[in-house]
Design an enzyme around this catalytic site. Structure first.
Site, PDB file in Angstrom:
ATOM      1  N   GLY A  42       0.643  -0.994  -0.381  1.00 25.28           N
ATOM      2  CA  GLY A  42      -0.543   0.202   0.061  1.00 25.28           C
ATOM      3  C   GLY A  42       1.070   1.835   0.047  1.00 25.28           C
ATOM      4  N   ARG A  45       0.969   8.663   3.123  1.00 23.31           N
ATOM      5  CA  ARG A  45       1.129   9.453   2.465  1.00 23.31           C
ATOM      6  C   ARG A  45       3.318  10.122   2.543  1.00 23.31           C
ATOM      7  NH1 ARG A  45      -0.329  12.361   8.188  1.00 23.31           N
ATOM      8  NH2 ARG A  45      -0.226  10.163   8.589  1.00 23.31           N
ATOM      9  N   ASP A 156       2.165  10.239  15.173  1.00 19.61           N
ATOM     10  CA  ASP A 156       1.364   9.653  14.449  1.00 19.61           C
ATOM     11  C   ASP A 156       0.386   8.441  15.216  1.00 19.61           C
ATOM     12  OD1 ASP A 156       0.040  10.302  11.934  1.00 19.61           O
ATOM     13  OD2 ASP A 156       1.634   8.689  11.176  1.00 19.61           O
ATOM     14  N   ASP A 173       5.346   2.574  12.592  1.00 21.16           N
ATOM     15  CA  ASP A 173       5.684   3.997  12.607  1.00 21.16           C
ATOM     16  C   ASP A 173       6.074   4.448  13.047  1.00 21.16           C
ATOM     17  OD1 ASP A 173       4.928   3.493   9.665  1.00 21.16           O
ATOM     18  OD2 ASP A 173       3.183   4.599   9.390  1.00 21.16           O
TER      19      ASP A 173
HETATM   20  P1  ATP Z   1      -0.376   7.495   6.356  1.00 15.71           P
HETATM   21  O1  ATP Z   1       0.683   7.523   5.036  1.00 15.71           O
HETATM   22  O2  ATP Z   1      -1.935   8.034   6.782  1.00 15.71           O
HETATM   23  O3  ATP Z   1       0.340   6.851   7.507  1.00 15.71           O
HETATM   24  P2  ATP Z   1      -0.556   4.011   5.951  1.00 15.71           P
HETATM   25  O4  ATP Z   1      -0.715   3.869   7.380  1.00 15.71           O
HETATM   26  O5  ATP Z   1      -2.378   3.304   5.211  1.00 15.71           O
HETATM   27  O6  ATP Z   1      -1.286   5.462   5.488  1.00 15.71           O
HETATM   28  P3  ATP Z   1       1.764   2.900   5.242  1.00 15.71           P
HETATM   29  O7  ATP Z   1       2.467   3.501   6.546  1.00 15.71           O
HETATM   30  O8  ATP Z   1       2.596   4.179   4.819  1.00 15.71           O
HETATM   31  O9  ATP Z   1       0.895   4.547   5.488  1.00 15.71           O
HETATM   32  O10 ATP Z   1       1.409   2.396   5.148  1.00 15.71           O
HETATM   33  C1  ATP Z   1       0.683   1.769   3.782  1.00 15.71           C
HETATM   34  C2  ATP Z   1       0.202  -0.039   3.903  1.00 15.71           C
HETATM   35  O11 ATP Z   1       1.185  -1.053   4.101  1.00 15.71           O
HETATM   36  C3  ATP Z   1      -1.031   0.275   4.660  1.00 15.71           C
HETATM   37  O12 ATP Z   1      -1.706  -0.449   4.377  1.00 15.71           O
HETATM   38  C4  ATP Z   1      -0.329  -0.423   6.105  1.00 15.71           C
HETATM   39  O13 ATP Z   1      -1.217  -1.141   6.827  1.00 15.71           O
HETATM   40  C5  ATP Z   1       0.858  -1.390   5.385  1.00 15.71           C
HETATM   41  N1  ATP Z   1       2.245  -2.104   6.213  1.00 15.71           N
HETATM   42  C6  ATP Z   1       2.578  -0.874   7.018  1.00 15.71           C
HETATM   43  N2  ATP Z   1       3.360  -1.447   7.759  1.00 15.71           N
HETATM   44  C7  ATP Z   1       3.603  -3.133   7.580  1.00 15.71           C
HETATM   45  C8  ATP Z   1       4.097  -3.764   8.420  1.00 15.71           C
HETATM   46  N3  ATP Z   1       5.205  -3.822   8.687  1.00 15.71           N
HETATM   47  N4  ATP Z   1       3.756  -5.163   7.676  1.00 15.71           N
HETATM   48  C9  ATP Z   1       2.515  -5.538   7.170  1.00 15.71           C
HETATM   49  N5  ATP Z   1       1.963  -4.452   6.572  1.00 15.71           N
HETATM   50  C10 ATP Z   1       2.197  -3.442   6.651  1.00 15.71           C
END
Ligand code: ATP
Length: 321
Positions: A42, A45, A156, A173
């Site tokens: 995915g 931001r 966050d 995060d």
């Molecule tokens: P934002 O950017 O607003 O924080 P977000 O949390 O969806 O939004 P990302 O943290 O970049 O953005 O995550 C992108 C995608 O990857 C999301 O669907 C998230 O659930 C997934 N993801 C992030 N870290 C992991 C992880 N360690 N294991 C599995 N999936 C993950």
């Protein structure tokens, strides 16, 4: 004297850490070419998350290239990595390393299984009973209490950044926000992405500016993390965001003046509502820390039988089933 090992107090150790960090950062450097990138999971931001393989399944967060020409951003990134590498807690995602050579800046963590709380609550519309809600909140409080003890402010904390693996909470995060906020999306006129506003504490809201200069920091603190936790507690209880469907300008106006989402329609005990009120306190100092929250949550009555089917947390189409 240096040769003589001695036990330092925790405070002393905390003071020593930053120096060790910069020296030992290399150990955590993963050459980009060593990573086997798989499918994209995915986009957020701040970057794109991929499945990857590096001695097993990993998640690779490749940061957006927007800030690669910014020296400060790269330094900030390295600082975040230095902080990240010192986190070991069962409710925090496992940091495995980072690619630190521009133009490839990436964070490698363990792959979270299961869904985020956001997916459970807002997409699958799962309802958790009060027992399960409390257990989830307690684990968040534990992971956050640990982070804060290490001097790390999450900045966050939100349901999208919390995974539920079977019964276990994994927070992701943390800390990265200072670097990544430099790439501000203009999703709204105010530059505020949807689903973010309701986690922002009053003092942060009051510091928002239209067209914020990107180098200016918002005053995130441990207490603003507590505020965000309050919002997650609300989402868990009600299955929706506070101030649902209200325009951002109106939320900003209300929260900035210390107004809170009404709890009139939430049929929960006084203790349960008090947690919301404490976390959402206008004065940052009035908000509890995560150790206090853990204790408060632990004291909530464990079993509560459904009295009225109209009660959102008693609809009990439990996510367990
Ligand atoms: P934002 O950017 O607003 O924080 P977000 O949390 O969806 O939004 P990302 O943290 O970049 O953005 O995550 C992108 C995608 O990857 C999301 O669907 C998230 O659930 C997934 N993801 C992030 N870290 C992991 C992880 N360690 N294991 C599995 N999936 C993950």
């Amino acid at each position: 004297d240096r040769m003589t090992p001695r036990l330092e107090s925790v405070e002393e150790r905390d003071n020593i850490w930053p120096r060790q960090n910069s020296l030992s950062l290399k150990e955590w450097d993963i050459p980009y070419d060593d990573l086997n990138l798989g499918a994209m999971i995915g986009k957020g931001r701040f970057g794109t998350v991929y499945r990857g393989n590096w001695h097993g399944d990993v998640a690779v967060k490749l940061l957006k290239e927007d800030f690669l020409d910014d020296e400060h951003a790269i330094e900030a990134f390295k600082l975040e990595v230095a902080i990240f590498k010192n986190t070991r807690h069962e409710n925090l995602v496992l940091f495995m390393g980072a690619c630190m050579k521009p133009p490839r800046l990436a964070i490698v963590t363990s792959m979270c299984k299961g869904n985020t709380l956001y997916t459970h609550i807002h997409l699958r519309r799962d309802k958790f009973n009060l027992n399960k809600t409390t257990l989830i909140a307690q684990q968040i409080a534990q992971g956050m209490g640990y982070l804060h003890r290490r001097g790390i402010v999450h900045k966050d904390l939100k349901s999208k950044n919390i995974f539920l693996e079977n019964e276990k909470v994994i927070i992701t995060d943390f800390g990265l926000f200072s670097v990544t906020k430099l790439v501000y999306d203009n999703n709204l006129g105010l530059g505020i992405p949807y689903g973010w506003l309701c986690y922002l504490a009053c003092e942060l809201i009051r510091n928002l500016k239209p067209c914020r200069p990107t180098n200016e920091d918002l005053p995130f603190t441990k207490s603003s993390d507590t505020y965000a936790f309050g919002t997650i507690w609300y989402e868990l209880l009600c299955g929706e965001f506070p101030f649902k469907s209200q325009p951002p300008e109106s939320v900003i106006w209300q929260v900035g003046r210390g107004m809170k989402q009404s709890l009139a329609n939430l049929q929960a005990s006084r203790d349960v509502k008090d947690i919301l009120m404490m976390c959402w306190s206008f004065q940052a100092d009035d908000r509890p820390d995560f150790n206090q929250l853990f204790t408060t949550l632990e004291r909530l009555p464990k079993k509560r039988l459904a009295r009225s089917p109209s009660h959102p947390i008693q609809l009990s189409r439990s996510a367990e089933s």
